[in-house]
Scaffold this active site. Structure first.
Site, short mmCIF file in Angstrom:
data_model
loop_
_atom_site.label_atom_id
_atom_site.label_comp_id
_atom_site.label_asym_id
_atom_site.label_seq_id
_atom_site.Cartn_x
_atom_site.Cartn_y
_atom_site.Cartn_z
N SER A 1 21.87 57.18 -39.63
CA SER A 1 21.39 58.30 -40.10
C SER A 1 21.23 59.37 -40.24
O SER A 1 20.82 60.63 -39.14
CB SER A 1 19.93 58.37 -39.98
OG SER A 1 18.62 59.19 -41.06
N HIS B 1 23.35 56.04 -43.87
CA HIS B 1 22.17 56.34 -44.58
C HIS B 1 21.87 57.80 -44.82
O HIS B 1 21.41 58.30 -43.73
CB HIS B 1 21.10 55.73 -43.11
CG HIS B 1 19.59 55.64 -43.51
ND1 HIS B 1 19.46 54.80 -44.59
CD2 HIS B 1 18.65 56.31 -43.35
CE1 HIS B 1 17.63 54.28 -44.63
NE2 HIS B 1 17.03 55.89 -44.02
N ASP C 1 18.42 60.01 -46.06
CA ASP C 1 16.63 60.13 -46.26
C ASP C 1 16.91 61.19 -46.86
O ASP C 1 17.16 62.28 -46.65
CB ASP C 1 16.34 60.58 -44.99
CG ASP C 1 16.35 58.73 -44.06
OD1 ASP C 1 15.62 57.78 -44.25
OD2 ASP C 1 16.70 59.40 -42.17
N MET D 1 13.49 63.29 -48.39
CA MET D 1 12.40 63.54 -47.90
C MET D 1 11.49 64.80 -49.23
O MET D 1 12.31 65.25 -48.93
CB MET D 1 11.92 63.74 -46.87
CG MET D 1 12.24 62.66 -46.05
SD MET D 1 12.21 63.12 -44.24
CE MET D 1 12.41 61.82 -42.90
N HIS E 1 17.85 56.52 -49.15
CA HIS E 1 16.30 56.38 -49.45
C HIS E 1 15.17 57.67 -49.56
O HIS E 1 15.42 58.12 -48.69
CB HIS E 1 16.67 56.09 -47.72
CG HIS E 1 14.73 55.59 -47.11
ND1 HIS E 1 14.62 56.14 -45.59
CD2 HIS E 1 14.27 55.18 -47.64
CE1 HIS E 1 12.78 54.98 -45.59
NE2 HIS E 1 13.01 54.48 -47.00
N MET F 1 12.34 58.28 -49.85
CA MET F 1 10.86 59.07 -49.59
C MET F 1 10.47 59.68 -50.33
O MET F 1 9.78 60.40 -50.04
CB MET F 1 10.39 58.99 -48.03
CG MET F 1 10.99 58.19 -46.78
SD MET F 1 11.66 58.48 -45.75
CE MET F 1 13.90 59.19 -45.69
N MET G 1 10.08 49.96 -42.50
CA MET G 1 10.33 51.09 -41.43
C MET G 1 9.49 50.88 -39.96
O MET G 1 8.46 50.33 -40.83
CB MET G 1 9.35 51.81 -42.58
CG MET G 1 9.41 53.05 -43.70
SD MET G 1 11.57 53.50 -43.23
CE MET G 1 11.14 54.74 -41.77
N ASP H 1 14.85 50.41 -39.82
CA ASP H 1 14.80 52.50 -40.00
C ASP H 1 13.42 52.79 -38.91
O ASP H 1 12.37 52.71 -39.18
CB ASP H 1 14.69 52.54 -41.66
CG ASP H 1 14.49 54.10 -41.52
OD1 ASP H 1 15.29 54.59 -39.97
OD2 ASP H 1 14.39 55.04 -43.03
C1 DX5 Z 1 12.66 59.00 -41.09
C2 DX5 Z 1 13.87 58.05 -41.87
C3 DX5 Z 1 14.70 57.56 -40.26
C4 DX5 Z 1 15.15 58.40 -39.13
C5 DX5 Z 1 15.23 57.20 -37.78
O1 DX5 Z 1 11.55 58.43 -41.79
O2 DX5 Z 1 13.76 57.98 -43.18
O3 DX5 Z 1 15.49 57.22 -41.20
O4 DX5 Z 1 16.54 59.03 -39.64
O5 DX5 Z 1 15.79 58.18 -37.33
P1 DX5 Z 1 15.72 57.93 -36.07
O6 DX5 Z 1 16.12 56.05 -36.00
O7 DX5 Z 1 15.65 58.81 -34.97
O8 DX5 Z 1 13.28 57.36 -35.22
ZN ZN Z 2 14.83 56.09 -43.63
#
Ligand code: DX5
Ligand code: ZN
Length: 239
Positions: free
Chosen positions: A21, A45, A47, A49, A79, A81, A152, A190
């Site tokens: 990620s 991946h 993310d 947000m 992903h 969010m 998650m 994740d």
């Molecule tokens: C968290 C993200 C993850 C994040 C995971 O909200 O969706 O993808 O990058 O990070 P680690 O592997 O450090 O928990």
């Molecule tokens: Zn994620």
């Protein structure tokens, strides 16, 4: 259901994908963090947000299109969010961007069927994600539409959190549900995955392991991923 799931988990070997990620990559040098690693992972991946659905902000869609331009063959696992799907989703559904778009079961849940269908119809693979408090039962009525279910295993928003053990129960339920209904979705997890727990998590039936801080916080990410791949091959995969 639990008993049946146990039998499946013990008997069915599967191929496991690694998905670093970029949330934990160097924000001033994302492609520099990825270059040289491409042969050691399967999916990237990304993310997204929005500061509403989660208490953090990350990347805009431009990052997805720029990644696609630089890495034409990479599987981009996006992903989302975010709240306000109807506004933001079209921005991510343009050509030459994501390979797979995952939305959350908790976002506009009454529109879930429509949103998943829209993504699929636009030619993307589609995923649905569950926050830690959301049960698998919340998505049973749309699960036949998806290519992937993302569990998650931390509260979404930040990298570097501790893995929530209860997430494995969801993995077991999803393996069983897939088997019983003869579906094909992948199970992705994740949050909080690292070199100490990834084999245990993969053995619970998970197909895709997302890892942020474990990969990009390591001084030799390529070596770590290589080691993980060979351990998975030995201990979980049959091929
Ligand atoms: C968290 C993200 C993850 C994040 C995971 O909200 O969706 O993808 O990058 O990070 P680690 O592997 O450090 O928990
Ligand atoms: Zn994620």
């Amino acid at each position: 259901m639990a008993g049946k799931a146990e039998v499946i988990i013990l008997t069915k070997m599967h191929k496991v994908f690694l998905a670093p990620s970029i949330l934990s990559a160097d924000p001033l040098n994302i492609s520099g963090s990825i270059d040289g690693l491409e042969n050691n992972f399967d999916w990237l991946h990304v993310d997204i947000m929005d500061g509403h659905f989660v208490k953090n902000l990350s990347f805009g869609a431009e990052v997805v299109y720029a990644l696609r331009k630089k890495y034409p063959d990479l599987f981009l696992d996006v992903h989302l969010m975010i709240d306000k799907l109807e506004t933001i989703l079209p921005i991510f559904m343009k050509p030459n961007g994501a390979s797979l778009i995952t939305i959350h079961a908790e976002t506009d849940s009454h529109f879930l069927h429509a949103s998943l269908s829209e993504i699929k119809k636009a030619g993307f693979q589609v995923g649905i994600s569950l926050c830690p408090p959301t049960p698998v039962s919340a998505i049973e009525n749309v699960i036949d539409l998806v290519d992937l279910v993302l569990i998650m295993s931390v509260t979404p928003g930040f990298g570097g959190q501790k893995f929530i053990e209860n997430s494995l129960k969801k993995a077991h339920e999803l393996v069983s549900l897939r088997e019983v209904n003869k579906l094909n979705y992948k199970i992705e997890i994740d949050g909080g995955i690292n070199a100490d727990n990834f084999i245990r998590v993969a053995k619970a039936g998970v197909d895709v392991l997302v890892m942020g801080s474990a990969v990009f916080g390591n001084e030799n990410p390529a070596m770590l991923l290589k080691k993980m791949k060979s351990q998975l091959k030995e201990e979980v995969e049959t091929f």
